[in-house]
Design a protein around this motif. Structure first.
Motif, PDB file in Angstrom:
ATOM      1  N   ASP A  44       3.889   2.914   1.953  1.00 18.17           N
ATOM      2  CA  ASP A  44       4.113   1.472   1.736  1.00 18.17           C
ATOM      3  C   ASP A  44       5.235   0.918   2.618  1.00 18.17           C
ATOM      4  O   ASP A  44       5.315  -0.281   2.851  1.00 18.17           O
ATOM      5  N   HIS A  46       5.414   1.344   5.715  1.00  9.55           N
ATOM      6  CA  HIS A  46       4.824   0.939   6.998  1.00  9.55           C
ATOM      7  C   HIS A  46       4.250  -0.472   6.925  1.00  9.55           C
ATOM      8  O   HIS A  46       3.806  -1.009   7.934  1.00  9.55           O
ATOM      9  N   GLN A  47       4.265  -1.061   5.726  1.00 11.84           N
ATOM     10  CA  GLN A  47       3.624  -2.367   5.534  1.00 11.84           C
ATOM     11  C   GLN A  47       4.568  -3.545   5.765  1.00 11.84           C
ATOM     12  O   GLN A  47       4.185  -4.688   5.593  1.00 11.84           O
ATOM     13  N   ARG A  77       2.952  -7.066   6.504  1.00  7.00           N
ATOM     14  CA  ARG A  77       1.563  -7.026   6.947  1.00  7.00           C
ATOM     15  C   ARG A  77       0.681  -7.531   5.809  1.00  7.00           C
ATOM     16  O   ARG A  77       1.101  -7.510   4.655  1.00  7.00           O
ATOM     17  N   ALA A  80       0.382  -6.001   1.863  1.00  3.14           N
ATOM     18  CA  ALA A  80       1.545  -5.232   1.395  1.00  3.14           C
ATOM     19  C   ALA A  80       1.908  -5.682  -0.016  1.00  3.14           C
ATOM     20  O   ALA A  80       2.096  -6.871  -0.255  1.00  3.14           O
TER      21      ALA A  80
END
Ligand SMILES: [Zn+2]
Length: 480
Positions: A44, A46-47, A77, A80
């Motif tokens: 998460d 990376h979101q 993003r 997310a």
């Protein structure tokens, strides 16, 4: 009775020897061996990105505590739904607001996290107010944290080194390699007459009755572990450097008041080294901020625009020449590490191998080819070959830290120069720096492909031998 005492002594001795052995094994296995290794993100994380930090920091050097108001800009993003920030436990969080509203957050296992209520806006503004005693370094910069000391005049003196741990030891962050925010503002309140030096450039100083507030700002991307400040009874030694691109860049040395004449002797070698780096690598990357060097209560660290340099000014001797290795090495990191940053700690040699190779190039600049080769031999003697430089899998700082990342990494460039020739090599080296995007991070594979485009023959075997195996590379090191 005597016999019993002897047996007891023997058993005790054995026990101590075992404990020492176990401790040594632990350190050998865990590299830096710090308690908060850095470098892994949860899915998460990376979101979203942290695009900006504004930090109001109230420092109490007597109690070794911080009070912080941290404002962050977050960009998400699509889809997310969780915000998860690395933040070591132990702080008292007094307020957490998202876009002005209190949120129901969790704080455990060195994370702060909450569920997003509205997902329509890709930007959110987070406010965290917290206080506490930040992690104290056990052996900075390797086992990092805050270093609290008194200078020889008995004045408080504080440094911060947290590359191995990440920014999460004192601020909420995304704790991956190569993770940068775009802008930074720090307002640091310290008791008079202390000076707070920090990343970026100094906007102003507010003068209160018992304290001073130093306002620092930067519009350059910065890694979370590079967000840094250091406090001391400093005098500021000011100068400018005429950069290769025609701009005048502020040079600032932060020297302890009782020791400033000695620390000031670093000004000339620093400027000389910047000129050298600019010739080889292109313009200094942070001209709107400063070239900064602070006298710190620990050895050395490449904090962006605020290089930490310990109290001992030390030189090494190579082929009869005196080289201020620490100064050259940490300065080189402004390009290799701070500008061009490893995408994973597995690619750590892109920082350390490159910075170490700049020591060799500087030695050549001072002492010619004979000195350069002597430096190459110095590096070769230090290669351990216990594991490959690159393992091709995600690693934390603890897992990646190894002497060969420095010495064998540098020897890779040493041999690469010979393999492709001076003209192609130096073009390649400079372009690798110049081609940096504002926040991109690089992998070893990207570097190999980049270098290949400058080489007349395939470098596949070459890189394989140097970076991915532990086989001896002596035959690939001509003239050493
Ligand atoms: Zn380094």
């Amino acid at each position: 009775m005597l016999l019993f005492a002897r047996i007891f002594k023997g058993v005790l001795g054995l026990f101590i020897a075992l404990a020492v052995l176990l401790a040594l094994r632990y350190y050998a296995a865990s590299g830096w061996g710090n308690d908060y290794p850095s470098g892994r993100l949860t899915p998460d994380q990376h979101q979203f990105r942290i695009t900006s930090y504004r930090l109001d920091i109230h420092v109490n050097p007597q109690r070794r505590r911080l009070k912080v108001r941290c404002l962050m800009g977050l960009r998400f993003r699509d889809g997310a739904d969780t915000v998860r920030l690395n933040f070591v436990e132990g702080y008292h969080i007094k307020r957490l607001r998202v876009d002005g509203r209190e949120v129901d957050a969790h704080y455990a296992n060195d994370y702060v996290w909450w569920t997003r209520q509205t997902k329509t806006n890709p930007f959110q503004r987070v406010e965290l107010i917290y206080e506490g005693a930040p992690l104290q370094a056990r052996r900075a910069p390797w086992r990092g944290g805050f270093v609290w000391r008194k200078d020889e005049q008995g004045m408080p003196w504080m440094g911060l080194a947290c590359q191995g741990e990440g920014g999460k030891i004192w601020l909420p962050a995304r704790d991956g390699a190569g993770i940068k925010s775009d802008t930074l503002m720090m307002c640091i309140k310290v008791p008079r007459p202390l000076f707070a030096a920090a990343s970026g450039h100094l906007l102003k100083v507010d003068s209160l009755r018992d304290s001073l507030i130093f306002h620092w700002r930067s519009f350059y991307p910065i890694l979370h572990y590079n967000i840094n400040f250091t406090i001391g009874h400093y005098v500021v030694i000011k100068d400018t450097l005429h950069s290769v691109n025609g701009r005048d860049v502020a040079v600032r040395l932060y020297a302890l008041k009782g020791d400033s004449a000695r620390f000031a002797t670093l000004l000339k070698p620093l400027k000389k080294a910047v000129h050298f780096m600019e010739q080889r690598l292109g313009a200094y990357p942070w001209p709107d901020d400063k070239i900064g060097l602070a006298q710190t209560p620990y050895g050395g660290m490449e904090n962006q625009t605020l290089i930490a340099y310990g109290s001992r000014i030390q030189f090494i001797r190579v082929a009869g020449y005196r080289i201020n290795r620490l100064l050259i090495h940490e300065l080189a990191h402004e390009w290799w590490g701070n500008l061009i940053s490893a995408a994973d700690w597995d690619d750590f040699w892109l920082h350390e191998g490159f910075a170490t190779y700049m020591e060799a190039l500087y030695t050549e600049h001072i002492g010619g080819e004979r000195a350069y080769r002597a430096y190459g031999r110095r590096l070769r003697r230090r290669v351990k070959n216990t594991q490959p430089v690159v393992l091709n899998r995600t690693r934390t700082t603890n897992e990646a830290y190894d002497n060969d990342v420095y010495n064998k990494g540098a020897l890779t460039l040493y041999a690469l120069r010979h393999a492709v020739g001076d003209t192609a090599f130096f073009n390649m080296l400079q372009q690798w720096g110049i081609s940096a995007g504002p926040t991109d991070a690089r992998t070893t594979k990207q570097f190999m492909a980049f270098a290949q485009s400058y080489a007349p023959r395939s470098l596949k075997e070459f890189f394989h031998s140097f970076l991915y195996t532990t086989q001896s590379v002596d035959t690939l090191l001509p003239g050493l």
